[in-house]
Enzyme design. Structure first.
Site, PDB file in Angstrom:
ATOM      1  N   GLU A 116      20.844 -33.134  -6.791  1.00 19.21           N
ATOM      2  CA  GLU A 116      19.790 -32.291  -7.354  1.00 19.21           C
ATOM      3  C   GLU A 116      19.589 -31.022  -6.516  1.00 19.21           C
ATOM      4  O   GLU A 116      19.421 -29.933  -7.062  1.00 19.21           O
ATOM      5  CB  GLU A 116      18.458 -33.061  -7.409  1.00 19.21           C
ATOM      6  CG  GLU A 116      18.503 -34.288  -8.277  1.00 19.21           C
ATOM      7  CD  GLU A 116      18.817 -35.566  -7.508  1.00 19.21           C
ATOM      8  OE1 GLU A 116      18.290 -36.629  -7.905  1.00 19.21           O
ATOM      9  OE2 GLU A 116      19.586 -35.524  -6.527  1.00 19.21           O
ATOM     10  N   CYS A 162      13.913 -35.030  -3.700  1.00 14.87           N
ATOM     11  CA  CYS A 162      14.428 -34.245  -4.824  1.00 14.87           C
ATOM     12  C   CYS A 162      13.353 -33.998  -5.878  1.00 14.87           C
ATOM     13  O   CYS A 162      13.297 -32.917  -6.465  1.00 14.87           O
ATOM     14  CB  CYS A 162      15.653 -34.928  -5.425  1.00 14.87           C
ATOM     15  SG  CYS A 162      17.073 -34.879  -4.306  1.00 14.87           S
TER      16      CYS A 162
END
Length: 153
Positions: free
Chosen positions: A55, A86
């Site tokens: 991510e 994330c």
């Protein structure tokens, strides 16, 4: 094929890149106006950096490609539930929607361990959806961890 499946398949291809270098196979893509603006896969071991999650890598690329840290109007497709770190980065980047394939029982920051996107006092709201390609992703993860365990014997 609907676009959600198409973009999750692209995230799956990113995860396969991680698999080839013996990283936990997680991949992510970020889409705006039906165009992929960022993609990434897990490189934590190879980069020797705990921030090198799929991510984060996808966010870096999307920010470079748009020349903006604000990713309003975007969707992220990621093979596994974002971790707490994330999920925080997704909030800060102002990504609107996250689609993930499988739950992450040890680190999941969206619904497994905690529900970061559901905190009402935050100034940005992220919609999230789970289950896209969950069978294929789960199988890839299981095979990776079996291979990893067998290689450490």
């Amino acid at each position: 094929m609907n676009n959600h499946l198409k973009y999750m398949q692209l995230a799956f291809l990113e995860a396969q890149k991680a698999l080839k270098i013996m990283e936990v196979p997680v991949g992510a893509v970020i889409v705006k106006d039906d165009i992929v603006i960022g993609a990434g896969y897990n490189k934590k071991e190879n980069n020797r950096n705990p921030l090198s999650h799929a991510e984060i890598e996808a966010i870096y690329e999307a920010c470079r490609n748009t020349d903006n840290w604000r990713l309003n109007g975007t969707c992220m497709y990621v093979t596994a539930e974002p971790c707490i770190m994330c999920a925080g980065a997704i909030l800060h980047a102002r990504i609107d929607k996250v689609y993930f394939g499988v739950f992450e029982s040890k680190f999941g920051g969206v619904s497994s361990i905690t529900n970061i996107f559901d905190i009402n006092k935050l100034n940005h709201k992220v919609e999230y959806f789970s289950g896209l390609m969950s069978e294929e992703i789960s199988q890839m993860m299981k095979e990776f961890f079996i291979k990893l365990r067998n290689s450490k014997i």
